[in-house]
Scaffold this active site. Structure first.
Site, short mmCIF file in Angstrom:
data_model
loop_
_atom_site.label_atom_id
_atom_site.label_comp_id
_atom_site.label_asym_id
_atom_site.label_seq_id
_atom_site.Cartn_x
_atom_site.Cartn_y
_atom_site.Cartn_z
CE1 TYR A 259 52.52 7.19 -95.91
CE2 TYR A 259 50.78 5.74 -96.72
CZ TYR A 259 52.11 6.17 -96.75
OH TYR A 259 52.99 5.59 -97.61
NE ARG B 37 20.58 9.72 -115.92
CZ ARG B 37 20.84 8.57 -115.33
NH1 ARG B 37 21.70 8.52 -114.33
NH2 ARG B 37 20.27 7.45 -115.71
CE LYS C 42 23.89 1.12 -115.36
NZ LYS C 42 22.85 2.17 -115.45
#
Ligand SMILES: *Cc1c(COP(=O)(O)O)cnc(C)c1O
Length: 367
Positions: free
Chosen positions: A254, A130, A35
């Protein structure tokens, strides 16, 4: 010249890890879980290495079509089943096996016109909450499915919430076994963590390893990939494109959140969060420069990071920087360590490599 960043997929590592899953799973058949585009590696890139699997498990129908297009005639399982009625037409056409986790999916099957009955995996919610039928309604769902002419063999599956942690799987197994004891059919329970940590605790006809195939430890930091004898299947590497000499008090990047407390030579590497390298990695995250372990300094920018060159006096522009995986000198940096530095897991980093990063396939030695 293109930007020097490159993700390399190592076919030999994929084959090794699949073999590792097979040995751990003993007699069970192995679904290679592919997947999320094979956990970010690319279905087309991993396919040859996983041909030795018994089937491919995924959840996106377009990905199932890609596996068929590669010439795979064996089983393909949709881990979430179908999403709408016309998905069943694709299942019929491509011979996809699919999970059935809710009544709506049984309704769709009952209304589906097909010549060839479908192989389905009936899913139980044994505690993860789930997907799946609750244990008390599981046998009724099985009976309803079994009565449908659209349905061929029914296998039984569940998914563990804590195979990688201290809770373990015993309670979910007990729930599953109690609710399925009178039902026939093959069983599929284990993900990577259950395959590696709890082999022998489950009766399993099919196991469903994902992350272990890609060489990341499912239970880091309790165990690392080396402990499980897994090999990293992806290397994310780039090069230094600049160096800087810092004096005491100089800052980097930064937010100036890294301040040099001694004179320091740093390198600037062409990788950033725009490539999928996590911005949550901060000063101290391990990196390999020319195969030597050093650390990130300062914040991750979109396109660049800074690395400490203290252990590497001879490093300079063009030096190899490995963010995870294997350096060309053979040193390894586990993706799990980098993920932990960013407060996440290897799975997320693998899936998040950005589309702008070019990939290469390292085919390794021929078998
Ligand atoms: C993703 C997934 C797996 C594989 O899990 P890993 O932890 O990567 O091994 C197995 N079964 C199901 C139902 C999944 O969704």
């Amino acid at each position: 010249m293109p930007r020097p960043i490159l993700a390399t997929v190592h076919a030999e590592a994929l084959r090794h890890n699949l073999d590792r899953a097979r040995r751990a799973a003993q007699d069970a058949r192995v679904w290679a879980v592919v997947k999320a585009n094979a956990y970010g590696h690319g279905i087309e890139r991993v396919f040859e290495s996983f041909r030795a699997a018994d089937g491919f498990a995924l959840l996106d129908l377009a990905e199932a079509e890609r596996v068929r297009a590669l010439g795979w005639r064996g089983p393909i399982l949709l881990l979430e089943g179908v999403f709408e009625p016309r998905d069943l037409e694709l299942c019929s056409r491509l011979g996809l096996w699919h999970t059935v986790h809710c009544d709506a999916q049984i309704d769709m099957l009952a209304a589906h016109k097909t010549q060839v009955p479908h192989r389905v995996f009936l899913k139980m919610n044994s505690g993860m909450n789930r997907l799946g039928f609750p244990p008390a309604r599981f046998a009724a769902a099985w009976t309803r499915l079994n009565a449908l002419p659209q349905v061929d063999e029914i296998s039984l599956m569940t998914h563990f919430s804590d195979a990688d942690g201290p809770r373990g799987i015993a309670q979910q197994i007990e729930v599953f076994e109690r609710a399925t004891q009178d039902l026939p059919g093959e069983r599929s329970l284990a993900n990577s963590a259950a395959v590696l940590r709890h082999a022998g605790q489950t009766r399993a006809d099919w196991v469903r390893p994902g992350i272990l195939l890609y060489g990341s430890a499912p239970d880091f930091p309790a165990h690392d990939a080396a402990h499980w004898q897994l090999q990293p299947a992806m290397t994310l590497a780039t090069r230094l494109i600049a160096t800087q000499e810092l004096a005491v008090g100089d800052t980097v990047g930064y937010g100036s959140n890294f301040v040099a407390d001694r004179p320091l030579r740093i390198g600037i590497a062409a990788v950033g969060y725009g490539d999928g390298y996590p911005r949550h990695c901060n000063t101290g995250t391990p990196v390999l420069v020319d195969g030597v372990r050093t650390r990130l300094v300062g914040r991750v920018s979109m396109d660049m990071v800074a690395v400490d060159l203290t252990p590497l006096p001879s490093a300079g522009i063009d030096s190899e920087v490995v963010l995870w995986g294997r350096s060309s000198k053979g040193a390894e940096l586990s993706i799990d360590e980098v993920a932990a530095s960013a407060g996440t897991i290897g799975y997320e980093l693998l899936c998040a490599v950005a589309p702008r990063v070019p990939f290469a396939l390292d085919e390794g030695r021929a078998q």
